[in-house]
Design a protein around this motif. Sequence first.
Motif, mmCIF file in Angstrom:
data_model
loop_
_atom_site.group_PDB
_atom_site.id
_atom_site.type_symbol
_atom_site.label_atom_id
_atom_site.label_comp_id
_atom_site.label_asym_id
_atom_site.label_seq_id
_atom_site.Cartn_x
_atom_site.Cartn_y
_atom_site.Cartn_z
ATOM 1 N N GLU A 1 3.782 10.744 -7.007
ATOM 2 C CA GLU A 1 4.714 11.355 -7.961
ATOM 3 C C GLU A 1 4.256 11.249 -9.412
ATOM 4 O OE1 GLU A 1 8.971 11.079 -5.656
ATOM 5 O OE2 GLU A 1 8.486 9.466 -7.058
ATOM 6 N N GLY A 2 3.447 10.237 -9.716
ATOM 7 C CA GLY A 2 3.150 9.993 -11.121
ATOM 8 C C GLY A 2 1.706 10.108 -11.538
ATOM 9 N N ARG A 3 0.772 10.242 -10.571
ATOM 10 C CA ARG A 3 -0.644 10.307 -10.915
ATOM 11 C C ARG A 3 -1.323 11.439 -10.147
ATOM 12 N NH1 ARG A 3 -3.293 5.909 -13.041
ATOM 13 N NH2 ARG A 3 -4.965 7.457 -13.228
ATOM 14 N N GLU B 1 -8.645 5.581 -3.624
ATOM 15 C CA GLU B 1 -8.532 4.360 -2.821
ATOM 16 C C GLU B 1 -8.641 3.113 -3.693
ATOM 17 O OE1 GLU B 1 -11.457 4.851 0.201
ATOM 18 O OE2 GLU B 1 -10.247 6.309 1.336
ATOM 19 N N ARG B 2 -9.527 3.148 -4.689
ATOM 20 C CA ARG B 2 -9.666 1.997 -5.592
ATOM 21 C C ARG B 2 -8.382 1.759 -6.383
ATOM 22 N NH1 ARG B 2 -14.647 4.304 -6.879
ATOM 23 N NH2 ARG B 2 -13.813 4.992 -8.881
ATOM 24 N N GLU B 3 -7.834 2.826 -6.953
ATOM 25 C CA GLU B 3 -6.654 2.677 -7.788
ATOM 26 C C GLU B 3 -5.423 2.317 -6.959
ATOM 27 O OE1 GLU B 3 -6.252 2.778 -11.278
ATOM 28 O OE2 GLU B 3 -8.372 2.402 -10.930
ATOM 29 N N GLN B 4 -5.324 2.887 -5.763
ATOM 30 C CA GLN B 4 -4.191 2.537 -4.904
ATOM 31 C C GLN B 4 -4.268 1.062 -4.518
ATOM 32 O OE1 GLN B 4 -2.821 5.407 -1.979
ATOM 33 N NE2 GLN B 4 -2.702 3.791 -0.441
ATOM 34 N N ASP C 1 0.828 -1.206 0.000
ATOM 35 C CA ASP C 1 0.000 0.000 0.000
ATOM 36 C C ASP C 1 0.864 1.258 0.000
ATOM 37 O OD1 ASP C 1 -2.533 -1.365 0.203
ATOM 38 O OD2 ASP C 1 -2.091 -1.715 2.321
ATOM 39 N N LEU C 2 1.918 1.243 0.794
ATOM 40 C CA LEU C 2 2.810 2.401 0.869
ATOM 41 C C LEU C 2 3.505 2.638 -0.459
ATOM 42 C CD1 LEU C 2 4.263 4.654 2.330
ATOM 43 C CD2 LEU C 2 5.819 2.957 3.326
ATOM 44 N N ALA C 3 3.975 1.567 -1.082
ATOM 45 C CA ALA C 3 4.627 1.713 -2.389
ATOM 46 C C ALA C 3 3.652 2.286 -3.417
ATOM 47 C CB ALA C 3 5.167 0.369 -2.851
ATOM 48 N N ALA C 4 2.409 1.811 -3.405
ATOM 49 C CA ALA C 4 1.413 2.336 -4.344
ATOM 50 C C ALA C 4 1.150 3.810 -4.085
ATOM 51 C CB ALA C 4 0.118 1.531 -4.221
ATOM 52 N N HIS C 5 1.074 4.198 -2.822
ATOM 53 C CA HIS C 5 0.895 5.613 -2.474
ATOM 54 C C HIS C 5 1.996 6.468 -3.076
ATOM 55 C CE1 HIS C 5 0.971 9.294 -0.084
ATOM 56 N NE2 HIS C 5 2.184 8.954 0.327
#
Length: 213
Positions: free
Chosen positions: A43-45, A62-65, A34-38
């Motif tokens: 930075e990119g989205r 929340e869905r995309e993360q 979850d942290l990596a997705a955040h």
Amino acid sequence: MTRHALSERHLLCDELLRLGPDAPTKCDGWSTSDLAAHLVIREGRPDLAAGAWLPFLRDRLEREQSRMARGDYAALVERVRAGAPVWNPMHFEKVDEMANLVEYFVHHEDVRRAQPDWEPRELAGNLQHALWVAVRRSSRLMFRKSPTGIVLVAEGHGRHSAKLPDAHGTVVVRGTPAELVLYAYGRKDVARVELSGDADDIAALQAAELGIS
């Protein structure tokens, strides 16, 4: 130019890979994936990251993360390691250092200090100095919800009045710059600081919500 933010980014990524996708972190409810997705979204989205501040976009964020976190974990971590895309101002060294030093330092410690038997790292003097500069710069925002006055004291670096007294008196928060950063950013349960002041004032500060949220 010393790039502390880049160093903390790489150290965090190494730790994420070592622990795997399901390890706990000090970010409430988030695993390492979850942290990596955040961080990738941050930075990119920007279209998704805005959901942290705009309620009508929060569900989409929340869905995309969650979707990213369930994907290829190693590839996700390498996206974090690669840094901001070229169109993002954080791609440039000076902006990266200013915008990401605390972000990556705190999240590195979020991962480290959620594991058993952690101990504080021995940090270089120039990194401690950079963190002292950073916590002084952000202290008014980080302590805005404190019901007490706040004075930060870091031996060898100085003292800084972060907030004037309000409903309570002043609490002095002592520690290394690294520990003061963690305390200011709401990691009170793992930040190794010393609090001095009236007992009621200290209790009020400990009960307060600190950080960006």
